[in-house]
Design an enzyme around this catalytic site. Structure first.
Site, PDB file in Angstrom:
ATOM      1  N   GLY A   1      42.545  39.806  39.043  1.00  0.00           N
ATOM      2  CA  GLY A   1      41.337  40.938  39.619  1.00  0.00           C
ATOM      3  C   GLY A   1      42.038  41.315  41.135  1.00  0.00           C
ATOM      4  O   GLY A   1      40.915  41.618  41.794  1.00  0.00           O
ATOM      5  N   THR A   2      44.119  41.572  41.293  1.00  0.00           N
ATOM      6  CA  THR A   2      43.545  42.414  43.151  1.00  0.00           C
ATOM      7  C   THR A   2      43.409  43.922  43.087  1.00  0.00           C
ATOM      8  O   THR A   2      42.736  44.628  44.099  1.00  0.00           O
ATOM      9  CB  THR A   2      44.934  41.921  43.279  1.00  0.00           C
ATOM     10  OG1 THR A   2      45.844  42.515  42.174  1.00  0.00           O
ATOM     11  CG2 THR A   2      44.757  40.299  43.552  1.00  0.00           C
ATOM     12  N   ASN A   3      43.371  44.686  41.800  1.00  0.00           N
ATOM     13  CA  ASN A   3      43.460  45.831  41.771  1.00  0.00           C
ATOM     14  C   ASN A   3      41.848  45.713  42.123  1.00  0.00           C
ATOM     15  O   ASN A   3      41.410  46.943  42.390  1.00  0.00           O
ATOM     16  CB  ASN A   3      43.554  46.378  41.048  1.00  0.00           C
ATOM     17  CG  ASN A   3      45.301  46.401  40.813  1.00  0.00           C
ATOM     18  OD1 ASN A   3      45.568  48.060  41.613  1.00  0.00           O
ATOM     19  ND2 ASN A   3      46.242  45.689  40.356  1.00  0.00           N
TER      20      ASN A   3
ATOM     21  N   MET B   1      44.924  42.768  29.384  1.00  0.00           N
ATOM     22  CA  MET B   1      45.671  42.790  28.946  1.00  0.00           C
ATOM     23  C   MET B   1      45.732  42.634  27.032  1.00  0.00           C
ATOM     24  O   MET B   1      46.780  42.161  26.534  1.00  0.00           O
ATOM     25  CB  MET B   1      46.306  40.859  28.964  1.00  0.00           C
ATOM     26  CG  MET B   1      46.542  40.797  30.677  1.00  0.00           C
ATOM     27  SD  MET B   1      48.252  42.462  30.844  1.00  0.00           S
ATOM     28  CE  MET B   1      50.149  41.564  29.986  1.00  0.00           C
TER      29      MET B   1
ATOM     30  N   ASN C   1      44.239  52.963  33.740  1.00  0.00           N
ATOM     31  CA  ASN C   1      45.136  52.779  33.901  1.00  0.00           C
ATOM     32  C   ASN C   1      46.305  52.679  35.020  1.00  0.00           C
ATOM     33  O   ASN C   1      46.321  53.528  35.510  1.00  0.00           O
ATOM     34  CB  ASN C   1      45.779  52.180  32.415  1.00  0.00           C
ATOM     35  CG  ASN C   1      46.671  51.135  32.821  1.00  0.00           C
ATOM     36  OD1 ASN C   1      45.773  50.101  33.064  1.00  0.00           O
ATOM     37  ND2 ASN C   1      47.809  51.521  32.294  1.00  0.00           N
TER      38      ASN C   1
ATOM     39  N   HIS D   1      49.415  51.295  36.897  1.00  0.00           N
ATOM     40  CA  HIS D   1      50.976  50.666  35.579  1.00  0.00           C
ATOM     41  C   HIS D   1      52.099  50.947  36.993  1.00  0.00           C
ATOM     42  O   HIS D   1      51.988  51.307  37.873  1.00  0.00           O
ATOM     43  CB  HIS D   1      51.258  51.937  34.688  1.00  0.00           C
ATOM     44  CG  HIS D   1      52.895  50.843  34.050  1.00  0.00           C
ATOM     45  ND1 HIS D   1      52.827  49.909  33.436  1.00  0.00           N
ATOM     46  CD2 HIS D   1      53.997  51.015  34.437  1.00  0.00           C
ATOM     47  CE1 HIS D   1      54.189  49.762  32.945  1.00  0.00           C
ATOM     48  NE2 HIS D   1      55.622  50.808  33.666  1.00  0.00           N
TER      49      HIS D   1
HETATM   50  C1  GRF Z   1      48.829  44.216  38.297  1.00  0.00           C
HETATM   51  O1  GRF Z   1      50.472  44.507  38.601  1.00  0.00           O
HETATM   52  C2  GRF Z   1      48.267  45.703  37.540  1.00  0.00           C
HETATM   53  O2  GRF Z   1      49.725  46.705  37.051  1.00  0.00           O
HETATM   54  C3  GRF Z   1      48.874  46.129  35.690  1.00  0.00           C
HETATM   55  O3  GRF Z   1      48.592  44.425  35.797  1.00  0.00           O
HETATM   56  C4  GRF Z   1      48.851  43.842  36.902  1.00  0.00           C
HETATM   57  C5  GRF Z   1      47.486  43.142  37.589  1.00  0.00           C
HETATM   58  O4  GRF Z   1      47.084  42.703  38.336  1.00  0.00           O
HETATM   59  N1  GRF Z   1      48.985  45.612  35.092  1.00  0.00           N
HETATM   60  P1  GRF Z   1      45.870  42.211  39.071  1.00  0.00           P
HETATM   61  O5  GRF Z   1      44.298  40.847  38.052  1.00  0.00           O
HETATM   62  O6  GRF Z   1      44.606  43.320  39.505  1.00  0.00           O
HETATM   63  O7  GRF Z   1      45.626  41.355  40.275  1.00  0.00           O
END
Ligand code: GRF
Length: 216
Positions: A12-14, A91, A108, A110
């Site tokens: 969940g860093t995003n 996922m 999304n 990517h």
């Molecule tokens: C990221 O690399 C994103 O591009 C991909 O999955 C990863 C998610 O990382 N779709 P996080 O869970 O947000 O840390």
């Protein structure tokens, strides 16, 4: 204020980048109202709880089919009157019906410059391994709307990252996240919430502040 749901499966860093951007008012006219995880052990859930965002876990094994899972997800989002769905490392495959229901309302992120290193099977470290194997000098990240084609939806924002001589897939993955993903995902979300994105003939137009756009 538009209502945003962020869908996650991992660290969940995003999601964290979105939370931080919301807190620093970089995301305008949008609130993160719900975080949905496809795994009960996703650390993203802890991040959401720390930020006082309601969470839900939807496990694929509790549904008979992928279609039923997507229906359950759509019901949950509609109950919460969600305007924008953000896939941030989610996922689990979502159905075409779901994508149509939320047409041009699913974003999304990517970890490559689409159309390079994308499509079926290109996720996680694999994307960066392939970029290194091909010897590209530039890679990056893409924020895009989701349509029925895997990683094929209209592109909102992209940012390039330079590949370094001694990069491994792991170091490259980390830099792409830090330098590109965490920057363009909150930007794309804010542009959506500000009504500055419109889609025509498969392409995204970003309007200037004050200019009229908005197809959602
Ligand atoms: C990221 O690399 C994103 O591009 C991909 O999955 C990863 C998610 O990382 N779709 P996080 O869970 O947000 O840390």
């Amino acid at each position: 204020m538009l209502k945003i749901a962020v869908l996650v499966s991992g660290g969940g860093t995003n999601l964290q980048a979105l939370i931080d951007a919301r807190e620093s008012a970089q995301i305008k006219n949008g609130n993160i109202n719900l975080v949905v995880a496809s795994r009960a052990d996703a650390y993203a859930l802890t991040r959401a709880e720390k930020a006082n965002i309601p969470t839900r876990v939807l496990l694929r094994k509790n549904f008979d089919s992928a279609e039923a899972y997507s229906e359950g997800l759509a019901d949950l989002l509609q109950e919460n009157e969600i305007d924008l769905v953000v896939l941030a490392g989610f996922m689990t495959v979502i159905s075409d019906t779901f994508v149509k229901q939320f047409e041009n309302r699913i974003i999304n992120i990517h970890p490559s410059l689409i159309p390079a290193f994308c499509g079926k099977g290109f996720y996680g470290l694999k994307v960066h391994e392939e970029a290194l194997a091909r010897g590209v000098k530039l890679t990056g990240a893409t924020a895009h709307f989701v349509n029925e084609i895997c990683d094929g939806g209209p592109i909102i924002l992209q940012k390039a990252v330079t590949v370094q001589e001694n990069d491994t897939a792991e170091t490259l993955q980390k830099r792409v996240m830090q330098e590109a993903e965490w920057e363009i995902l909150p930007k794309a979300v804010s542009l959506f919430c500000e009504g500055r994105l419109s889609v025509s003939a498969g392409k995204v137009k970003i309007t200037e502040k004050g200019e009229q756009a908005c197809n959602h």
